[in-house]
Scaffold this motif. Structure first.
Motif, PDB file in Angstrom:
ATOM      1  N   ASN A  73      41.672  26.733  33.636  1.00  0.00           N
ATOM      2  CA  ASN A  73      40.595  27.539  34.207  1.00  0.00           C
ATOM      3  C   ASN A  73      40.254  28.759  33.358  1.00  0.00           C
ATOM      4  OD1 ASN A  73      40.132  26.312  37.060  1.00  0.00           O
ATOM      5  ND2 ASN A  73      42.354  26.395  36.804  1.00  0.00           N
ATOM      6  N   LEU A  74      40.373  28.613  32.052  1.00  0.00           N
ATOM      7  CA  LEU A  74      40.092  29.748  31.164  1.00  0.00           C
ATOM      8  C   LEU A  74      38.655  30.240  31.285  1.00  0.00           C
ATOM      9  CD1 LEU A  74      42.044  28.791  27.922  1.00  0.00           C
ATOM     10  CD2 LEU A  74      42.540  30.652  29.515  1.00  0.00           C
ATOM     11  N   ASP A  75      37.745  29.368  31.726  1.00  0.00           N
ATOM     12  CA  ASP A  75      36.359  29.774  31.893  1.00  0.00           C
ATOM     13  C   ASP A  75      36.186  30.795  33.022  1.00  0.00           C
ATOM     14  OD1 ASP A  75      37.130  27.660  33.620  1.00  0.00           O
ATOM     15  OD2 ASP A  75      35.039  27.173  34.039  1.00  0.00           O
ATOM     16  N   LYS A  76      37.098  30.788  34.005  1.00  0.00           N
ATOM     17  CA  LYS A  76      37.028  31.717  35.143  1.00  0.00           C
ATOM     18  C   LYS A  76      38.054  32.831  35.035  1.00  0.00           C
ATOM     19  CE  LYS A  76      35.519  28.331  38.480  1.00  0.00           C
ATOM     20  NZ  LYS A  76      35.923  27.429  39.504  1.00  0.00           N
ATOM     21  N   ILE A  77      39.264  32.476  34.646  1.00  0.00           N
ATOM     22  CA  ILE A  77      40.382  33.425  34.683  1.00  0.00           C
ATOM     23  C   ILE A  77      40.538  34.106  33.325  1.00  0.00           C
ATOM     24  CG2 ILE A  77      42.839  33.717  35.148  1.00  0.00           C
ATOM     25  CD1 ILE A  77      42.736  31.106  36.757  1.00  0.00           C
ATOM     26  N   LYS A  78      40.052  35.320  33.239  1.00  0.00           N
ATOM     27  CA  LYS A  78      40.210  36.104  32.005  1.00  0.00           C
ATOM     28  C   LYS A  78      41.575  36.788  31.986  1.00  0.00           C
ATOM     29  CE  LYS A  78      36.064  34.933  31.060  1.00  0.00           C
ATOM     30  NZ  LYS A  78      35.918  33.612  30.531  1.00  0.00           N
ATOM     31  N   ASP A  79      41.993  37.283  33.156  1.00  0.00           N
ATOM     32  CA  ASP A  79      43.300  37.938  33.303  1.00  0.00           C
ATOM     33  C   ASP A  79      44.071  37.154  34.366  1.00  0.00           C
ATOM     34  OD1 ASP A  79      45.510  39.529  33.802  1.00  0.00           O
ATOM     35  OD2 ASP A  79      44.360  41.371  34.112  1.00  0.00           O
ATOM     36  N   PRO A  80      45.198  36.515  34.010  1.00  0.00           N
ATOM     37  CA  PRO A  80      45.935  35.705  34.981  1.00  0.00           C
ATOM     38  C   PRO A  80      46.481  36.495  36.162  1.00  0.00           C
ATOM     39  CG  PRO A  80      47.138  35.824  32.905  1.00  0.00           C
ATOM     40  CD  PRO A  80      45.815  36.484  32.693  1.00  0.00           C
ATOM     41  N   ASN A  81      46.505  37.824  36.058  1.00  0.00           N
ATOM     42  CA  ASN A  81      46.966  38.648  37.173  1.00  0.00           C
ATOM     43  C   ASN A  81      45.843  38.976  38.151  1.00  0.00           C
ATOM     44  OD1 ASN A  81      49.676  38.919  36.239  1.00  0.00           O
ATOM     45  ND2 ASN A  81      48.915  40.333  34.682  1.00  0.00           N
ATOM     46  N   LEU A  82      44.605  38.645  37.790  1.00  0.00           N
ATOM     47  CA  LEU A  82      43.462  38.956  38.637  1.00  0.00           C
ATOM     48  C   LEU A  82      42.668  37.684  38.936  1.00  0.00           C
ATOM     49  CD1 LEU A  82      42.215  42.176  36.790  1.00  0.00           C
ATOM     50  CD2 LEU A  82      43.611  42.056  38.867  1.00  0.00           C
TER      51      LEU A  82
END
Length: 94
Positions: A73-82
């Protein structure tokens, strides 16, 4: 019945079994092929209180597998903590 008995009866001939002809190949209808990635993943909607590790624990039984979900989901998740409530995440099959 002997070998030449059919000659005694005149025009009568021995019955021959029909030879089976191979069937002609049937035309194959074009069927859409699903993308391999689509068949190898689930979808999950993020809920309040979720984290990638919590979701990974739910799907894989191991919270440390969160990076699989992040990579998918790299297209949506720029920061895995958010991650945001309502996002539809692709969950790769284990």
């Amino acid at each position: 019945m002997g070998l030449f008995d059919f000659l005694k009866k005149g025009e009568e001939k021995p019955v021959q079994k029909p030879v089976a002809q191979p069937a002609a190949p049937k035309p194959v209808a074009a069927q859409p092929v699903a993308a391999p990635q689509a068949a190898a993943q689930d979808t999950y909607t993020v809920k309040s209180g979720d984290s990638l590790s919590k979701i990974a624990k739910n799907f894989y039984g191991d919270a440390s597998q969160w990076h699989k979900i992040h990579q998918a989901n790299l297209d949506k998740i720029k920061d895995p903590n958010l991650i945001e409530v309502g996002w539809q995440l692709k969950i790769p099959k284990a």
